[in-house]
Design a protein around this motif. Sequence first.
Motif, PDB file in Angstrom:
ATOM      1  N   THR A 201      -3.698 -17.098  -0.857  1.00 46.35           N
ATOM      2  CA  THR A 201      -2.430 -16.671  -1.447  1.00 46.35           C
ATOM      3  C   THR A 201      -1.885 -17.747  -2.388  1.00 46.35           C
ATOM      4  O   THR A 201      -0.790 -17.589  -2.939  1.00 46.35           O
ATOM      5  CB  THR A 201      -1.360 -16.377  -0.358  1.00 46.35           C
ATOM      6  N   ARG A 202      -2.691 -18.810  -2.548  1.00 50.00           N
ATOM      7  CA  ARG A 202      -2.285 -19.945  -3.391  1.00 50.00           C
ATOM      8  C   ARG A 202      -1.780 -19.506  -4.761  1.00 50.00           C
ATOM      9  O   ARG A 202      -0.793 -19.992  -5.269  1.00 50.00           O
ATOM     10  CB  ARG A 202      -3.507 -20.845  -3.609  1.00 50.00           C
ATOM     11  N   LEU A 227      -9.898 -11.930   5.892  1.00 49.50           N
ATOM     12  CA  LEU A 227      -8.582 -12.474   5.530  1.00 49.50           C
ATOM     13  C   LEU A 227      -8.420 -12.507   4.012  1.00 49.50           C
ATOM     14  O   LEU A 227      -7.349 -12.201   3.479  1.00 49.50           O
ATOM     15  CB  LEU A 227      -8.412 -13.880   6.125  1.00 49.50           C
ATOM     16  N   GLU A 228      -9.497 -12.861   3.331  1.00 49.03           N
ATOM     17  CA  GLU A 228      -9.462 -12.851   1.865  1.00 49.03           C
ATOM     18  C   GLU A 228      -9.176 -11.434   1.375  1.00 49.03           C
ATOM     19  O   GLU A 228      -8.349 -11.219   0.486  1.00 49.03           O
ATOM     20  CB  GLU A 228     -10.805 -13.345   1.312  1.00 49.03           C
ATOM     21  N   GLY A 229      -9.849 -10.463   1.980  1.00 49.25           N
ATOM     22  CA  GLY A 229      -9.650  -9.057   1.619  1.00 49.25           C
ATOM     23  C   GLY A 229      -8.221  -8.612   1.884  1.00 49.25           C
ATOM     24  O   GLY A 229      -7.614  -7.896   1.078  1.00 49.25           O
ATOM     25  N   LEU A 230      -7.668  -9.065   3.006  1.00 47.50           N
ATOM     26  CA  LEU A 230      -6.289  -8.720   3.366  1.00 47.50           C
ATOM     27  C   LEU A 230      -5.316  -9.181   2.279  1.00 47.50           C
ATOM     28  O   LEU A 230      -4.433  -8.423   1.858  1.00 47.50           O
ATOM     29  CB  LEU A 230      -5.944  -9.358   4.721  1.00 47.50           C
ATOM     30  N   GLY A 235      -1.842  -7.413  -2.307  1.00 44.37           N
ATOM     31  CA  GLY A 235      -1.405  -7.467  -3.702  1.00 44.37           C
ATOM     32  C   GLY A 235      -1.553  -6.118  -4.385  1.00 44.37           C
ATOM     33  O   GLY A 235      -0.676  -5.676  -5.148  1.00 44.37           O
ATOM     34  N   ILE A 236      -2.648  -5.453  -4.087  1.00 47.12           N
ATOM     35  CA  ILE A 236      -2.897  -4.151  -4.709  1.00 47.12           C
ATOM     36  C   ILE A 236      -1.905  -3.106  -4.196  1.00 47.12           C
ATOM     37  O   ILE A 236      -1.386  -2.292  -4.963  1.00 47.12           O
ATOM     38  CB  ILE A 236      -4.367  -3.721  -4.466  1.00 47.12           C
ATOM     39  N   HIS A 252       3.730  -5.222   2.681  1.00 46.28           N
ATOM     40  CA  HIS A 252       2.433  -4.978   2.030  1.00 46.28           C
ATOM     41  C   HIS A 252       1.300  -5.570   2.868  1.00 46.28           C
ATOM     42  O   HIS A 252       0.265  -4.944   3.079  1.00 46.28           O
ATOM     43  CB  HIS A 252       2.429  -5.571   0.612  1.00 46.28           C
ATOM     44  N   PHE A 253       1.532  -6.796   3.354  1.00 46.03           N
ATOM     45  CA  PHE A 253       0.535  -7.411   4.233  1.00 46.03           C
ATOM     46  C   PHE A 253       0.364  -6.588   5.510  1.00 46.03           C
ATOM     47  O   PHE A 253      -0.748  -6.368   5.974  1.00 46.03           O
ATOM     48  CB  PHE A 253       0.953  -8.853   4.590  1.00 46.03           C
TER      49      PHE A 253
END
Length: 270
Positions: A201-202, A227-230, A235-236, A252-253
Motif C-alpha cells: 500500500t506504499r 495480501l498483494e492481491g487484496l 483499489g479497484i 473497500h479492503f
Amino acid sequence: PSITRGVTVEIPKVSWDDIGGLQGLKKKLQQAVEWPLKHAAAFARLGVSPVRGVLLHGPPGCSKTTLAKAAAHAAQASFFSLSGAELYSMYVGEGEALLRNTFRRARLAAPSIIFFDEADVVAAKRGGSSSGSTTVGERLLSTLLTEMDGLEQAKGILVLAATNRPHAIDAALMRPGRFDLVLYVPPPDLEARYEILRVHTRNMKVGTDVDMRQLAEDTELFTGAELEGLCREAGIVALREDISATVVCDRHFQTVKNSLRPALTREEID
Ligand code: ATP
C-alpha cells in the motif's frame, strides 16, 4: 538490461525492502548469496568456498521467487529464470540444451543467479526404472548435476531452486557442493502480514480509517501473494464505486477480504 556478448540479461529491480517479514531469512541469503557474488575475490583470497546452491522450499505465493530476485538485485547479479515444469514439457533433448545454454549464458554474464522454479519436477527422486531407459526427468537431472559440478572453476554463479515439495527432491542434489543450504520460506506471521500490507500500500492513497494492524490480524492464512492481491483489488473496488475516488477506504479492503478464501490451511502452517 545489460548486454553481455550478445546475451541480454536483466538485473531485477526488487529489493530486500520490498519483502515484508522474513528478516532472518533475508540475513541468511545476504550472507550466502549476496556476499559471495559481490565479494568473490575476498572469498577466494581467504580460501573460503561459498555455497553453490540454495534450495528454498515452502507453500506457493510466499516469496521464494521474490527473495531470489532481491538477492540478485542486492548483488547486482544477472538473473536467469528456469521453470522445471517448462523444461520437462519440452521435446526430447530441448530441455537439456536449454539448461546447458542457460549455464553458459550465466557464466558469460557473471555474477549471475540461476533461479530454478518448480525444481522438484526436474530434480525428482530417480525411480530406478526397470526398463533400463532413462526418463526425461532423469536426463534433465543428470544435466543439472553436471552443470552444477562444473561451476567449480566458474566464479560468481549461484543456483537458487524453489519447490513446494522438498521431499521429492533427489538426494544427489543435496550433496556437498550442490544445494548446501536449504531454507524454509514460511507463510507470513502476524508481523510479516502487517509489513507485507505496508509494502503493497506504499504507493496507494489509503484512507485514515484503515487499520493495517487489524487487517493483518484478520488475514490469518493469507499468503504474501494473496495480501498483494487484496491491496490491488481494494483499489479497484474503490474506483469501481467512484471513478473520481481520492482514497481507498476500510470498507473497500473489507469487501475484498470477505470475498477471498485463502488457499493455505491451518495444517499447512502448524
Ligand atoms: P510460487 O511457489 O507460486 O512460485 P513464490 O513463493 O515464488 O510462489 P512469489 O512469486 O515470490 O512467491 O510471490 C508472489 C507475489 O506475492 C509476488 O508478486 C510478491 O510481490 C508477493 N509477495 C509474496 N510474499 C511477499 C512478502 N513477504 N512481501 C511482499 N510481497 C510478497
